[in-house]
Design a protein around this motif. Structure first.
Motif, PDB file in Angstrom:
ATOM      1  N   ILE A  56       0.861  -1.177   0.000  1.00 57.11           N
ATOM      2  CA  ILE A  56       0.000   0.000   0.000  1.00 57.11           C
ATOM      3  C   ILE A  56       0.900   1.230   0.000  1.00 57.11           C
ATOM      4  O   ILE A  56       1.820   1.336   0.821  1.00 57.11           O
ATOM      5  N   HIS A  57       0.638   2.166  -0.903  1.00 58.12           N
ATOM      6  CA  HIS A  57       1.415   3.401  -1.001  1.00 58.12           C
ATOM      7  C   HIS A  57       0.487   4.589  -0.754  1.00 58.12           C
ATOM      8  O   HIS A  57      -0.565   4.708  -1.403  1.00 58.12           O
ATOM      9  N   TRP A  58       0.865   5.466   0.165  1.00 61.00           N
ATOM     10  CA  TRP A  58       0.150   6.715   0.383  1.00 61.00           C
ATOM     11  C   TRP A  58       1.019   7.828  -0.203  1.00 61.00           C
ATOM     12  O   TRP A  58       2.162   8.042   0.250  1.00 61.00           O
ATOM     13  N   VAL A  59       0.519   8.519  -1.229  1.00 69.17           N
ATOM     14  CA  VAL A  59       1.288   9.575  -1.891  1.00 69.17           C
ATOM     15  C   VAL A  59       0.525  10.889  -1.793  1.00 69.17           C
ATOM     16  O   VAL A  59      -0.715  10.902  -1.694  1.00 69.17           O
ATOM     17  N   ILE A  60       1.261  11.985  -1.827  1.00 68.71           N
ATOM     18  CA  ILE A  60       0.653  13.288  -1.634  1.00 68.71           C
ATOM     19  C   ILE A  60       1.539  14.351  -2.260  1.00 68.71           C
ATOM     20  O   ILE A  60       2.753  14.141  -2.408  1.00 68.71           O
ATOM     21  N   GLN A  61       0.965  15.478  -2.637  1.00 63.55           N
ATOM     22  CA  GLN A  61       1.779  16.582  -3.102  1.00 63.55           C
ATOM     23  C   GLN A  61       2.416  17.276  -1.898  1.00 63.55           C
ATOM     24  O   GLN A  61       1.791  17.428  -0.841  1.00 63.55           O
ATOM     25  N   ARG A  62       3.654  17.664  -2.069  1.00 64.73           N
ATOM     26  CA  ARG A  62       4.413  18.255  -0.964  1.00 64.73           C
ATOM     27  C   ARG A  62       3.693  19.474  -0.375  1.00 64.73           C
ATOM     28  O   ARG A  62       3.664  19.668   0.840  1.00 64.73           O
ATOM     29  N   ALA A  63       3.088  20.281  -1.236  1.00 63.54           N
ATOM     30  CA  ALA A  63       2.374  21.459  -0.746  1.00 63.54           C
ATOM     31  C   ALA A  63       1.194  21.068   0.133  1.00 63.54           C
ATOM     32  O   ALA A  63       0.915  21.718   1.148  1.00 63.54           O
ATOM     33  N   ASP A  64       0.478  20.013  -0.248  1.00 60.59           N
ATOM     34  CA  ASP A  64      -0.640  19.549   0.563  1.00 60.59           C
ATOM     35  C   ASP A  64      -0.153  18.996   1.896  1.00 60.59           C
ATOM     36  O   ASP A  64      -0.806  19.187   2.934  1.00 60.59           O
ATOM     37  N   LEU A  65       0.961  18.296   1.878  1.00 62.54           N
ATOM     38  CA  LEU A  65       1.529  17.770   3.120  1.00 62.54           C
ATOM     39  C   LEU A  65       1.921  18.916   4.050  1.00 62.54           C
ATOM     40  O   LEU A  65       1.618  18.884   5.253  1.00 62.54           O
ATOM     41  N   LYS A  66       2.555  19.915   3.514  1.00 61.32           N
ATOM     42  CA  LYS A  66       2.991  21.067   4.319  1.00 61.32           C
ATOM     43  C   LYS A  66       1.800  21.770   4.953  1.00 61.32           C
ATOM     44  O   LYS A  66       1.862  22.215   6.110  1.00 61.32           O
ATOM     45  N   ASP A  67       0.701  21.879   4.196  1.00 58.04           N
ATOM     46  CA  ASP A  67      -0.493  22.581   4.682  1.00 58.04           C
ATOM     47  C   ASP A  67      -1.470  21.648   5.378  1.00 58.04           C
ATOM     48  O   ASP A  67      -2.598  22.048   5.688  1.00 58.04           O
ATOM     49  N   ARG A  68      -1.083  20.411   5.625  1.00 58.72           N
ATOM     50  CA  ARG A  68      -1.870  19.423   6.354  1.00 58.72           C
ATOM     51  C   ARG A  68      -3.188  19.086   5.654  1.00 58.72           C
ATOM     52  O   ARG A  68      -4.195  18.797   6.306  1.00 58.72           O
ATOM     53  N   ARG A  69      -3.175  19.109   4.328  1.00 60.41           N
ATOM     54  CA  ARG A  69      -4.367  18.720   3.561  1.00 60.41           C
ATOM     55  C   ARG A  69      -4.290  17.228   3.266  1.00 60.41           C
ATOM     56  O   ARG A  69      -4.126  16.794   2.118  1.00 60.41           O
ATOM     57  N   PHE A  70      -4.399  16.434   4.293  1.00 64.47           N
ATOM     58  CA  PHE A  70      -4.233  14.997   4.125  1.00 64.47           C
ATOM     59  C   PHE A  70      -5.386  14.362   3.360  1.00 64.47           C
ATOM     60  O   PHE A  70      -5.251  13.234   2.875  1.00 64.47           O
ATOM     61  N   ASP A  71      -6.502  15.066   3.245  1.00 64.96           N
ATOM     62  CA  ASP A  71      -7.599  14.537   2.450  1.00 64.96           C
ATOM     63  C   ASP A  71      -7.261  14.518   0.961  1.00 64.96           C
ATOM     64  O   ASP A  71      -7.969  13.887   0.164  1.00 64.96           O
ATOM     65  N   GLN A  72      -6.173  15.193   0.571  1.00 66.31           N
ATOM     66  CA  GLN A  72      -5.739  15.217  -0.815  1.00 66.31           C
ATOM     67  C   GLN A  72      -4.781  14.068  -1.161  1.00 66.31           C
ATOM     68  O   GLN A  72      -4.348  13.941  -2.308  1.00 66.31           O
ATOM     69  N   ALA A  73      -4.434  13.259  -0.195  1.00 68.05           N
ATOM     70  CA  ALA A  73      -3.536  12.127  -0.446  1.00 68.05           C
ATOM     71  C   ALA A  73      -4.222  11.095  -1.343  1.00 68.05           C
ATOM     72  O   ALA A  73      -5.447  10.940  -1.325  1.00 68.05           O
ATOM     73  N   LYS A  74      -3.430  10.404  -2.136  1.00 71.46           N
ATOM     74  CA  LYS A  74      -3.911   9.281  -2.934  1.00 71.46           C
ATOM     75  C   LYS A  74      -3.331   7.992  -2.362  1.00 71.46           C
ATOM     76  O   LYS A  74      -2.220   7.983  -1.821  1.00 71.46           O
ATOM     77  N   VAL A  75      -4.084   6.938  -2.493  1.00 68.81           N
ATOM     78  CA  VAL A  75      -3.636   5.639  -1.991  1.00 68.81           C
ATOM     79  C   VAL A  75      -3.606   4.652  -3.144  1.00 68.81           C
ATOM     80  O   VAL A  75      -4.602   4.473  -3.857  1.00 68.81           O
ATOM     81  N   LEU A  76      -2.449   4.038  -3.334  1.00 63.04           N
ATOM     82  CA  LEU A  76      -2.244   3.058  -4.388  1.00 63.04           C
ATOM     83  C   LEU A  76      -1.989   1.702  -3.747  1.00 63.04           C
ATOM     84  O   LEU A  76      -1.252   1.604  -2.764  1.00 63.04           O
ATOM     85  N   VAL A  77      -2.598   0.676  -4.291  1.00 60.44           N
ATOM     86  CA  VAL A  77      -2.434  -0.675  -3.744  1.00 60.44           C
ATOM     87  C   VAL A  77      -1.975  -1.595  -4.859  1.00 60.44           C
ATOM     88  O   VAL A  77      -2.522  -1.560  -5.974  1.00 60.44           O
TER      89      VAL A  77
END
Length: 284
Positions: free
Chosen positions: A259-280
């Motif tokens: 399972i991979h959780w990926v996110i844009q660095r800007a979203d991570l910095k701003d704590r927008r974790f709802d923008q993360a994508k999950v790849l399996v």
């Protein structure tokens, strides 16, 4: 850099030179190395999280749709263990399910926020179901211990600048990934060691691969075709965006699943974790 990781990079250099890869290309490749955190249910490193366990969320948070895979205590992580803008405290919760069409989500609970315990098993993931029970057996609960790790691109496709120069036509590139796979597979306390550790989890770095692709690149290019999936936050083509691997989990299926959780660095910095994508990735 810790002596352990210097030794690993020295092994990569020696193996690459043994394969007659030009020294300049080898050094350029080694310049792509990034810090990462390897978390395992073994080893003697500090405890920085846990596999599964109670689901603790604020009262106003929605119930998760997928089972809890891991909880990370951000305050327990050294500040420079990755090059990601991770929270300095609070709890990072990673949810997911290791199957072909599996998905997941990321939630973050800031330090000091009151929480209550939710149902451990979301609808559709009851341990009374035979298949679900098999997965839970493969993901035993337990503390996660930290090993400060090092990471290089595991497959040829990697994100663009500033974190890694684009080298799509560089002949040694694919050969260097093979060198890295060989060396990493033999690190005694590494991702693929067989010292009784189970369910290893990576934070940051490049991770391994998702069906042959770099997971961060695949987050920007879900179609599998470069530049075909629209711009990243802040502008620019996906190949040169700021997609990063937040976490990667191995386990849950006999024969392996990731399972991979990926996110844009800007979203991570701003704590927008709802923008993360999950790849399996699971190939039964």
């Amino acid at each position: 850099m810790l002596p352990r990781n210097v030794k690993i990079l020295d092994q990569v250099r020696a193996e690459a030179l043994r394969r007659d890869i030009p020294a300049a290309d080898v050094e350029r490749w080694l310049g792509l190395a990034r810090p990462s955190a390897l978390l395992t249910q073994g080893g003697d490193g500090p405890v920085v999280g846990a596999i599964r366990g109670p689901v603790m969320l604020p009262a106003d948070a929605e119930d998760p749709k997928f089972p809890l895979i891991a909880t990370i205590d951000c305050a327990a992580l050294p500040a420079d263990v990755t090059d990601l803008p991770l929270p300095s405290d609070g709890q990072l919760l990673l949810f997911g399910w290791p199957e072909e069409d599996g998905y997941g989500e990321v939630m973050y609970v800031p330090a000091g926020v009151a929480t209550d315990e939710r149902e451990q098993y979301p609808p559709g993931f009851s341990p009374d179901d035979e298949e679900c029970a098999e997965v839970y057996t493969e993901i035993p609960q337990g503390d996660l211990h930290l090993t400060v790790d090092i990471s290089l691109p595991y497959v040829k496709t990697i994100p663009g600048p500033p974190w890694s120069p684009p080298l799509p036509g560089d002949p040694p590139f694919e050969e260097m990934t093979k060198v890295w796979q060989n060396v990493l597979g033999n690190v005694s306390d590494g991702m693929f060691s067989f010292g009784g550790w189970t369910t290893p989890l990576l934070l940051g770095g490049y991770g391994t691969d998702c069906n042959g692709f770099n997971p961060a690149w695949l987050g920007a290019n879900p179609s599998g075709w470069s530049g075909s999936d629209g711009p990243v936050r802040g502008g620019g083509p996906p190949d040169h965006g700021d997609w990063v691997l937040l976490a990667e989990f191995h386990g849950g299926r006999q024969g392996g699943a990731t399972i991979h959780w990926v996110i844009q660095r800007a979203d991570l910095k701003d704590r927008r974790f709802d923008q993360a994508k999950v790849l399996v990735y699971w190939n039964p």
